[in-house]
Design a protein around this motif. Sequence first.
Motif: not given
Length: 185
Positions: A91-120
């Motif tokens: 459960n360590r914090v994701p490393e920069a290269d791991e987050a970088e590799a994965c972020l486009n999936y999340l960006r795509n999810q955000v585009i499809l969901v089209k939320p008004k609010i995102i809780v970080l």
Amino acid sequence: MYDNWEELEQSIVNCQKCKLCQNRNHIVFGIGNKNADIMLIGEGPGADEDKQGIPFVGKAGQLMNKAFEALGIDRGSVYIANIVKCRPPANRVPEADEAEACLNYLRNQVILVKPKIIVLLGSTALKNILGKEYGITSARGKWIERKGILYMPTWHPAALLRDETKKIEFWKDLKLVIEKYHSFS
Ligand code: URA
């Protein structure tokens, strides 16, 4: 980028873009209402999530569910995902290269969901989505607007398990989210 969920989900099933694929049992894609007004983004799957393939089902998730119940949020009405979709070792914090590799999936999810609010939820979500210059201690509880989406940074639910005093702030932040959501309708 995909304009539909089927192709996006299909594109990820054999993902080997980073080293986290080596030890995963399940990819934790995301769950909830695919047309939600509210989306929540965590850090990455833990052991329970890796076993079940569902985000926030372990202790931190159960605590988050309690807050949802208390505030009248139906877990099925929001969409929940993480910065990385495979469990980091111990459960360590994701490393920069791991987050970088994965972020486009999340960006795509955000585009499809089209939320008004995102809780970080926590520092990892905040820094990877809004920028490394943000710190969770000072950013939490305050709205940040970017490209028509309202972001509310707050504590990661696991932080509440370590420090009970953060619970009140977490509750307060989610209350702001609910009030904002109701103000839209
Ligand atoms: N912590 C996270 O950040 N995400 C999960 O899905 C579970 C725990």
